[in-house]
Design a protein around this motif. Structure first.
Motif, mmCIF file in Angstrom:
data_model
loop_
_atom_site.group_PDB
_atom_site.id
_atom_site.type_symbol
_atom_site.label_atom_id
_atom_site.label_comp_id
_atom_site.label_asym_id
_atom_site.label_seq_id
_atom_site.Cartn_x
_atom_site.Cartn_y
_atom_site.Cartn_z
ATOM 1 N N TYR A 9 0.852 -1.192 0.000
ATOM 2 C CA TYR A 9 0.000 0.000 0.000
ATOM 3 C C TYR A 9 0.890 1.244 0.000
ATOM 4 O O TYR A 9 1.957 1.256 0.602
ATOM 5 N N HIS A 10 0.411 2.287 -0.667
ATOM 6 C CA HIS A 10 1.083 3.579 -0.590
ATOM 7 C C HIS A 10 0.045 4.680 -0.794
ATOM 8 O O HIS A 10 -1.120 4.407 -1.077
ATOM 9 N N THR A 11 0.465 5.922 -0.619
ATOM 10 C CA THR A 11 -0.488 7.034 -0.684
ATOM 11 C C THR A 11 -0.690 7.552 -2.097
ATOM 12 O O THR A 11 -1.558 8.386 -2.334
ATOM 13 N N GLN A 50 -3.661 2.077 -3.486
ATOM 14 C CA GLN A 50 -3.692 3.379 -2.831
ATOM 15 C C GLN A 50 -4.304 3.271 -1.436
ATOM 16 O O GLN A 50 -5.340 2.642 -1.247
ATOM 17 N N LEU A 51 -3.640 3.899 -0.491
ATOM 18 C CA LEU A 51 -4.125 3.930 0.891
ATOM 19 C C LEU A 51 -5.068 5.116 1.059
ATOM 20 O O LEU A 51 -4.680 6.260 0.814
ATOM 21 N N LYS A 52 -6.315 4.847 1.436
ATOM 22 C CA LYS A 52 -7.317 5.895 1.645
ATOM 23 C C LYS A 52 -7.873 5.769 3.055
ATOM 24 O O LYS A 52 -8.039 4.661 3.568
ATOM 25 N N GLU A 74 -1.851 14.481 2.339
ATOM 26 C CA GLU A 74 -0.826 13.428 2.273
ATOM 27 C C GLU A 74 -1.404 12.027 2.404
ATOM 28 O O GLU A 74 -0.923 11.093 1.753
ATOM 29 N N LEU A 75 -2.424 11.875 3.241
ATOM 30 C CA LEU A 75 -2.932 10.536 3.558
ATOM 31 C C LEU A 75 -4.255 10.227 2.872
ATOM 32 O O LEU A 75 -4.902 9.234 3.208
ATOM 33 N N ASN A 76 -4.643 11.042 1.921
ATOM 34 C CA ASN A 76 -5.884 10.798 1.174
ATOM 35 C C ASN A 76 -7.085 10.616 2.099
ATOM 36 O O ASN A 76 -7.808 9.623 2.021
ATOM 37 N N ILE A 126 5.894 10.585 1.497
ATOM 38 C CA ILE A 126 5.205 11.475 2.434
ATOM 39 C C ILE A 126 6.207 12.074 3.415
ATOM 40 O O ILE A 126 7.303 11.550 3.606
ATOM 41 N N GLY A 142 3.333 13.095 7.925
ATOM 42 C CA GLY A 142 2.443 12.025 7.499
ATOM 43 C C GLY A 142 2.918 10.662 7.949
ATOM 44 O O GLY A 142 2.117 9.788 8.302
ATOM 45 N N LEU A 176 0.605 8.252 10.111
ATOM 46 C CA LEU A 176 0.138 7.009 9.501
ATOM 47 C C LEU A 176 0.606 5.781 10.273
ATOM 48 O O LEU A 176 -0.177 4.849 10.513
#
Length: 498
Positions: free
Chosen positions: A221-223, A232-234, A312-314, A343, A347, A351
């Motif tokens: 996972y990534h932002t 995508q990390l939401k 940054e973290l959606n 990030i 962030g 996170l």
């Protein structure tokens, strides 16, 4: 390599000395066997040497010096060689007894010592009993004995180590990242444990996706936007906790007071409201609800940090619960890699705190029966002194909680750092397994010597001279700290295919 190494000349408690056989090589860290009576075999590890001679006393040294001229050269080299050679001088190995095996092959902690002049030899294949407790179900390398790498696999038992916390320590270039790759790969092969890796430098995904079980066991996972290898990390507004906010920045007392007032008044919607309302409206709303009026710069600071984290973290009002998905992957025994290179520190702190907090909360809410059916999860934290240093630990953040409480709930920490002396003593004392790679600083080595659950004091010379990829593995259930040559990750994958 010759099997015969010498003869025992002194044994006192667990300390032994032996005369090294002429023309034989014995090194710091060599693990050797001593043939005792009644078919007992004593296993020893060499930690130092000394050279003794019939000329070692002052009178003898003075006599030898008289054979040299004013420039320190021998007047008669042949005569001097006679005095120094043959049986006149010996090399003595100084060693500690690790354990011993009886004639039935049972292994014991040191309870007696071998007899005078017993034979000292190199390890044989039949000495594999020594490694019975070193194999484990998570293979990480081969036994190292002095300069020799033996064809004897070494690993750890996950059920005895993952939930009991692991420390990985070594300077830059010592092989920490490779070790984590091998450990994660071994866990993916095993399938009985989960691993959450906070990848600060995005250095693991290329390696882990090469694992033969990557498609079923490795999730990244990534932002950024979803792509071929990472999702995508939401996050939803309600998932960002006050603790995650507090962990990522320095707040004044009034700002902290305002943060907790906001969460009390608006509960799960506090973040959404603070992002969508103007500063003056928030001040008035808080005054109306609590009777307390905050200054605009106090609320502005909170609003600014929250806005940065949102980007940054959606963070938004998503229906898809990625956080729940990650936890599900972990509790069913998978590798979850969270990439954080793109990030900021702000962030990254928020996170890692958020995910760890959610995981701890989820596991603590389980009943004993439910917990027995859940896989133990290891949380891998790099540059750990940032979260678990003396000052950070005193603030009792989520990682301090994990170190002190998580083992009761099938959660463990893997603490990685270059300078263990920077970590709080309370943290080091909780690490039941230490993987010690090359450490240049004497202060770091001394700190680990004092905190290790196994006595590694006698391995000072060995630890000081570790090369890249070599380490000392010290864990609770092993009888002694084992020297290991860690597999290169590429070699480990090739090893799996055979």
């Amino acid at each position: 390599m010759q099997e015969y190494k010498g003869r025992l000349t002194l044994a006192k408690g667990t300390y032994v000395e032996f005369v090294v056989a002429p023309d034989e090589d014995v090194d710091f860290g060599d693990i050797l066997a001593v043939e005792g009576k009644n078919d007992d075999i004593f296993y020893i590890r060499v930690y130092d040497f000394k050279v003794k001679s019939r000329w070692s006393d002052l009178k003898g040294v003075g006599y030898l010096m008289s054979k040299l001229d004013g420039e320190g050269k021998a007047e008669n080299q042949e005569e001097l060689d006679f005095y120094l050679g043959g049986n006149h001088t010996v090399k003595v190995g100084m060693a500690e007894q690790l354990c011993y095996a009886n004639a039935n092959g049972d292994l014991f902690n040191p309870k007696t010592c071998p007899d005078f002049f017993c034979e000292v030899r190199a390890l044989r294949k039949e000495d594999a009993i020594l490694l019975a407790e070193l194999k484990g179900d998570l293979e990480i390398g081969l036994l190292k004995s002095g300069r020799a790498i033996m064809d004897l696999p070494v690993g750890i038992y996950g059920n005895k180590t993952i939930g009991e916390h692991i420390g990985v320590f070594g300077t830059t270039g010592s092989g920490k990242s490779n070790l984590v790759k091998v450990l994660a790969g071994s866990i993916a092969t095993n399938g009985n444990y989960g691993v959450l890796i906070f990848d600060v430098h995005n250095e693991y995904h290329n390696a882990l996706i090469q694992h033969p079980r990557a498609k079923e066991k490795v999730f990244i996972y990534h932002t950024g936007e979803s792509n071929g290898y990472a999702k995508q990390l939401k996050l939803d507004y309600s998932q960002l906790s006050i603790e995650a906010i507090v962990s990522c920045a320095n707040f004044t007392e009034p700002q902290l007071d305002a943060l907790f007032k906001l969460s009390t008044v608006w509960q799960d919607k506090w973040l959404e409201y603070i992002l969508n309302y103007e500063v003056e409206d928030i001040i008035e709303a808080l005054k109306e609800e609590t009777g307390q009026k905050f200054q605009s710069r106090t609320i502005s600071k909170i609003k600014s940090i929250c806005w940065n984290l949102k980007q940054e973290l959606n963070i938004n009002g998503y229906e898809e619960d990625v956080l729940k998905e990650i936890i599900n992957k972990l509790e069913t025994g998978n590798i979850v890699l969270v990439e954080m290179k793109e990030i900021s520190n702000l962030g990254e702190y928020a996170l890692s705190t958020l995910l760890s907090q959610a995981l701890l909360h989820y596991y603590t809410c389980k009943t004993e029966v439910e917990r027995e059916k859940t896989k133990t999860v290891l949380i891998v934290l790099e540059e750990a002194h940032r979260f678990l240093g003396k000052k950070s630990h005193a603030n009792n953040n989520i990682f301090a909680q994990l170190v002190s409480e998580a083992r009761k709930f099938n959660l463990g920490m893997c603490v990685i750092d270059q300078q263990p002396r920077l970590l709080a003593d309370q943290v080091l004392s909780q690490l039941n397994t230490l993987f010690i790679l090359g450490l240049a600083s004497k202060a770091d080595r001394s700190k680990l010597e004092s905190m290790s659950r196994k006595d590694i004091l006698k391995q000072r010379n060995e630890i000081k001279n570790l090369d890249c990829g070599e380490m000392i593995a010290a864990t609770n259930y092993m009888r002694f700290a084992a020297p290991v040559k860690v597999y290169k990750y590429e070699d480990y994958l090739e090893h799996l295919s055979h």
